[in-house]
Design a protein around this motif. Structure first.
Motif, PDB file in Angstrom:
ATOM      1  N   VAL A   1       1.032   9.382   8.400  1.00 24.98           N
ATOM      2  CA  VAL A   1       1.495   8.053   8.572  1.00 24.98           C
ATOM      3  C   VAL A   1       2.928   8.044   9.566  1.00 24.98           C
ATOM      4  O   VAL A   1       3.136   8.407  10.270  1.00 24.98           O
ATOM      5  CB  VAL A   1       2.267   7.734   7.425  1.00 24.98           C
TER       6      VAL A   1
ATOM      7  N   ALA B   1       5.849   4.479   5.075  1.00 24.71           N
ATOM      8  CA  ALA B   1       6.341   3.968   6.106  1.00 24.71           C
ATOM      9  C   ALA B   1       7.925   3.678   6.255  1.00 24.71           C
ATOM     10  O   ALA B   1       8.733   4.248   6.688  1.00 24.71           O
ATOM     11  CB  ALA B   1       5.128   3.402   7.231  1.00 24.71           C
TER      12      ALA B   1
ATOM     13  N   ALA C   1       5.300  12.412   4.939  1.00 25.50           N
ATOM     14  CA  ALA C   1       4.557  11.244   5.944  1.00 25.50           C
ATOM     15  C   ALA C   1       3.747  11.453   7.122  1.00 25.50           C
ATOM     16  O   ALA C   1       2.821  11.350   7.171  1.00 25.50           O
ATOM     17  CB  ALA C   1       5.732  10.221   5.930  1.00 25.50           C
TER      18      ALA C   1
ATOM     19  N   ARG D   1       0.860   3.514   1.825  1.00 22.89           N
ATOM     20  CA  ARG D   1       0.915   4.040   3.452  1.00 22.89           C
ATOM     21  C   ARG D   1       1.930   3.192   3.566  1.00 22.89           C
ATOM     22  O   ARG D   1       3.239   3.494   4.529  1.00 22.89           O
ATOM     23  CB  ARG D   1       0.111   4.311   4.369  1.00 22.89           C
ATOM     24  N   ASP D   2       2.009   1.788   3.360  1.00 23.21           N
ATOM     25  CA  ASP D   2       2.820   1.012   3.683  1.00 23.21           C
ATOM     26  C   ASP D   2       4.689   1.927   3.367  1.00 23.21           C
ATOM     27  O   ASP D   2       5.115   1.310   3.828  1.00 23.21           O
ATOM     28  CB  ASP D   2       2.799  -0.091   3.787  1.00 23.21           C
TER      29      ASP D   2
ATOM     30  N   ASP E   1      -0.096  12.758   5.236  1.00 24.74           N
ATOM     31  CA  ASP E   1      -0.802  11.508   4.921  1.00 24.74           C
ATOM     32  C   ASP E   1      -0.901  10.568   6.040  1.00 24.74           C
ATOM     33  O   ASP E   1      -1.785   8.765   6.652  1.00 24.74           O
ATOM     34  CB  ASP E   1       0.245  10.511   4.218  1.00 24.74           C
TER      35      ASP E   1
ATOM     36  N   SER F   1       0.477  -1.446  -0.223  1.00 22.93           N
ATOM     37  CA  SER F   1      -0.106  -0.145  -0.254  1.00 22.93           C
ATOM     38  C   SER F   1       1.007   1.411   0.123  1.00 22.93           C
ATOM     39  O   SER F   1       1.832   1.696   0.171  1.00 22.93           O
ATOM     40  CB  SER F   1      -1.101  -0.116   1.166  1.00 22.93           C
TER      41      SER F   1
END
Length: 613
Positions: free
Chosen positions: A341, A315, A336, A311-312, A339, A309
């Protein structure tokens, strides 16, 4: 008596440096602005108009001060450049020993060490080590440039990471930085001093008025039998009305009002000589980084791969950059945070000079870096060719993110274009600026992508400072008035070679600001079209003032020639016109609204209250 004493002091301070020059011009029979001013002051004193004499002396001396201050500030550019290159180099000898040696004493082909964070003292070629160098002071490139054996480095640039061993290819006197210093000085030396129209007019006006007054006093009595006292009185009336007080005041007071209004708007114009130039601009050259763009990278897009994803992916990238202050790291961490994160710093992080970062997170090895880094790890094929081409075609930087299994995604970073840049370029075109050119040290694809987005006419990329000077000289040869906007040391020679230069004051280097004739004290490009409009309005008012002054003089000269004017009428007209041109000039103080798009903008006073200035 107290008032007369104060006026006398003002007159003394206004004319005591000018009077010798006026006397010299009178002896050479070459009347100039200095003689014109002294005649005006002397005439006013002779009539007992001490206030008028003091006003003329004050405004004229203030105008001269602004001009001399401007020239002095410009000359400081060279001295500020000298601080860029370190005075010593750490030379590496054949036996492995090292010592600090003055940079000027380092021979060509000698090797020297540059540690991480150090400025590079000489131009050279990397022979050992790898790193990333901040070349913005010389080439204007927005991102750190990877360096490895065989690559060229420049004096005055900053080694960001890693230790480099460099072979000197040029002596200290012939580095790119040294050439910049010489070019700035040479370009300023080629500047012709601006000679104001009133000064030229004075060479004709002053002797004609004096000759006409003598003729009125002598010709009628000698040839026509007129009364001596009557025609002598008319000659005095002519001298009073012809006393060029209003004419002398008309330009300086308008210039002072224009400079004040521009300062309120956050635009520092370094002297009256540069008020007229913007209104006649036909070509405008702009640097890219820090001028059209913000000079700060941002994550423009996130491209996750293999089922990860977005987000991953963010991160993972942020965990590697959590302890870094690199500009790209700040961009990734900012994205980040935006978003939402959650970021946990990776373990055992280390920098791979010129490539990227490595570390561990959740028991697995992770990495981040250039596409070259991905290829060296054997994962180059995982980055889709069309994605790579699309990112590079948009002028962006590709950052690959992965772990021991392969590439998990790609981040697209780019230098953020100023949000109002496109509208500003359109307004400049609408104002009659025919050619707008981008001059940049960045690569061709990046430059063309930015230019296409904002509507710039021409692009010149991959330029060193001397190349920018060549480009400006070509523009100067084909356009009546060429301006250069820049913010870096690398822009200074080109800025000095243009007809006039504008520096981005908030983000610009000291050298660019000192070299420039005009400085934008914020990084708001909207002030450039405002400056052009302000220049044109100023020149309109100056022309109005000169026209009013000369028309009044012409009218009373005609009346005097026929014996229809009186001394009191002449005095009233002279003082009245002086007050009128001052009032007209002061209208410029109200012209400090910065337009921002079709809806207009806030008055600068409100912007200052909000901290915008």
């Amino acid at each position: 008596m107290a008032e007369a004493g104060i006026f006398a002091v003002a007159i003394l301070f206004g004319v005591w440096l000018v009077a010798p020059k006026a006397w010299s011009s009178a002896r050479r029979l070459s009347p100039d602005m200095n003689l014109l001013m002294v005649v005006a002051v002397a005439g006013a004193i002779g009539l007992g108009e001490f206030f008028e004499a003091a006003t003329v002396a004050f405004f004229f001396s203030l105008s001269l001060y602004l001009e001399s201050w401007s020239v002095g500030r410009a000359r400081n550019a060279v001295s500020s450049l000298l601080d860029l290159a370190p005075p010593t180099a750490r030379v590496l000898y054949d036996d492995g020993s090292e010592s600090d040696v003055p940079a000027a004493a380092v021979a060509v082909n000698a090797r020297f060490i540059v540690r991480g964070g150090d400025r590079i003292p000489l131009d050279g070629e990397v022979v050992d080590g790898a790193g990333a160098v901040d070349q913005a002071p010389i080439t204007g490139e927005s991102a750190l440039v990877p360096k490895e054996p065989g690559d060229e480095v420049y004096a005055g640039t900053i080694n960001g990471e890693g230790t480099l061993t460099v072979r000197a290819t040029k002596p200290a006197s012939d580095t790119v930085l040294a050439k910049i210093i010489r070019m700035v000085g040479d370009a300023h030396a080629r500047r012709a001093p601006v000679e104001q129209w009133v000064a030229k007019f004075a060479r004709i006006y002053t002797p004609i008025v004096m000759a006409l007054a003598i003729a009125i006093a002598l010709v009628p009595p000698l040839l026509l039998g007129g009364a001596w006292d009557y025609w002598f009185y008319n000659a005095l009336v002519l001298l009073v009305i012809a006393c060029p007080c209003a004419l002398v005041i008309s330009t300086p007071v308008s210039i002072v009002a224009a400079l004040t209004a521009s300062a309120r708007a956050g635009v520092l114009i370094k002297g009256g000589a540069y008020v007229e130039a913007p209104g006649r601009t036909t070509a405008l050259a702009m640097d890219k980084t820090g001028t059209i763009t913000m000079g700060e990278p941002e994550v423009a897009a996130v491209h996750p791969l293999v089922g990860v994803s977005a987000r991953d992916l963010m991160a993972l990238a942020a965990s590697l950059e959590a302890r870094s202050s690199h500009p790209l790291a700040r961009a990734i961490l900012s994205r980040a945070e935006a978003d939402g994160v959650s970021v946990s710093a990776a373990e055992d992080t280390r920098t791979v000079p010129g490539r990227g970062l490595e570390g561990r997170a959740d028991g697995r090895a992770i990495w981040l870096g250039s596409d070259r880094f991905a290829e060296e790890k054997g994962f180059g094929d995982a980055i889709l060719a069309d994605l790579r081409d699309r990112i590079e075609g948009a002028g962006s930087t590709l950052v690959a993110v992965g772990d021991e299994t392969g590439v998990t995604g790609v981040l697209e970073l780019r230098d953020r274009i100023r949000p109002d840049a496109k509208g500003i370029v359109a307004r400049l075109h609408a104002q009659g600026v025919k050619t707008i050119v981008m001059l940049t040290g960045d690569n061709e694809r990046t430059a063309r992508a930015v230019a296409a987005e904002v509507g710039i006419d021409e692009v010149r990329a991959d330029l060193l400072p001397e190349d920018k000077v060549t480009a400006i000289e070509e523009l100067v040869a084909t356009h009546d008035m060429v301006a250069m906007i820049g913010d870096g040391v690398n822009d200074a020679p080109a800025m000095a070679r243009a007809h006039y230069a504008i520096a981005m004051g908030a983000v610009g280097s000291d050298a660019a600001i000192e070299t420039a004739d005009i400085a934008l004290m914020t990084d708001d490009l909207a002030r450039v079209p405002w400056l052009i409009a302000h220049s044109r309005r100023t020149m309109t008012i100056i022309h109005q003032n000169i026209g009013i002054s000369l028309a009044t003089k012409a009218l009373f000269v005609g009346l005097t020639a026929f014996g229809m004017a009186s001394m009191w009428g002449a005095i009233a007209a002279d003082v009245g016109v002086s007050l009128l041109v001052v009032a007209n000039a002061l209208r410029l103080l109200n012209g400090h609204r910065i337009k921002d798009g079709p809806s207009g903008g806030e008055p600068v006073g409100e912007q200052m209250a909000k901290g915008a200035l």
